[in-house]
Design a protein around this motif. Structure first.
Motif, PDB file in Angstrom:
ATOM      1  N   GLN A 134      10.192 -40.697  19.499  1.00 20.14           N
ATOM      2  CA  GLN A 134      10.216 -39.534  20.378  1.00 20.14           C
ATOM      3  C   GLN A 134      10.816 -38.339  19.639  1.00 20.14           C
ATOM      4  O   GLN A 134      11.873 -38.447  19.025  1.00 20.14           O
ATOM      5  N   GLU A 192      12.036 -45.065  21.033  1.00 14.42           N
ATOM      6  CA  GLU A 192      13.000 -43.966  21.166  1.00 14.42           C
ATOM      7  C   GLU A 192      13.087 -43.151  19.874  1.00 14.42           C
ATOM      8  O   GLU A 192      13.207 -41.935  19.915  1.00 14.42           O
ATOM      9  N   GLN A 193      13.028 -43.830  18.727  1.00 18.15           N
ATOM     10  CA  GLN A 193      13.109 -43.133  17.450  1.00 18.15           C
ATOM     11  C   GLN A 193      11.844 -42.326  17.151  1.00 18.15           C
ATOM     12  O   GLN A 193      11.885 -41.373  16.389  1.00 18.15           O
TER      13      GLN A 193
END
Length: 152
Positions: free
Chosen positions: A56, A53-54
């Protein structure tokens, strides 16, 4: 025209969208690399502890991906001056970053996959041409690593 130059010409005939948006294509390449080979993420100190997620829309991933695509584009367009560019890459990746040669094979496979998925009409002939160019790049880079005495 050498076989490698002919292959570069073939790839460049599809390459305009990549060259026009190197940040986006580069981000796609690195995202795919980290998804398919999470072990490689440790070679990127800025990204080593980041979650999927980081990663992205991460400006650092985008910037590094852009560098990758711009350098590949430079190699594709270099004709006879390709080896000078590759020598500079070898110097930084062997001495400073300590990147094993096998990782260039890994990212090359990802580059072909992303190009095949994202570029309209990038069929078997273009895929083969890109594979050939990237294989020659790896051979030339390996020769430079040998000259530098880099054995990870």
């Amino acid at each position: 025209m050498s076989a490698c130059e002919a292959d570069c010409k073939t790839v460049l005939s599809f390459w305009a969208p990549v060259e026009a948006d190197p940040r986006c294509y580069g981000e796609n390449i690195l995202q795919r690399l980290f998804e398919t080979r999470p072990d490689v993420q440790k070679l990127f100190p800025k990204f080593v502890d980041l979650s999927k997620e980081q990663l992205q829309n991460n400006p650092g991933v985008q910037a590094h991906g852009e560098i990758v695509v711009r350098k590949l584009t430079e190699i594709l367009k270099a004709n006879g001056k390709r080896k000078e560019i590759i020598k500079d890459l070898a110097e930084s990746h062997a001495k400073q970053h300590k990147i094993p040669l096998v990782n260039f094979q890994i990212i090359s496979e990802v580059i072909v996959t992303v190009a095949t998925e994202k570029l309209d009409g990038f069929g078997p002939d273009a895929q083969t041409a890109l594979k050939n160019v990237l294989k020659q790049f790896q051979i030339d880079l390996g020769a430079c690593y040998d000259e530098l005495g880099f054995k990870p």
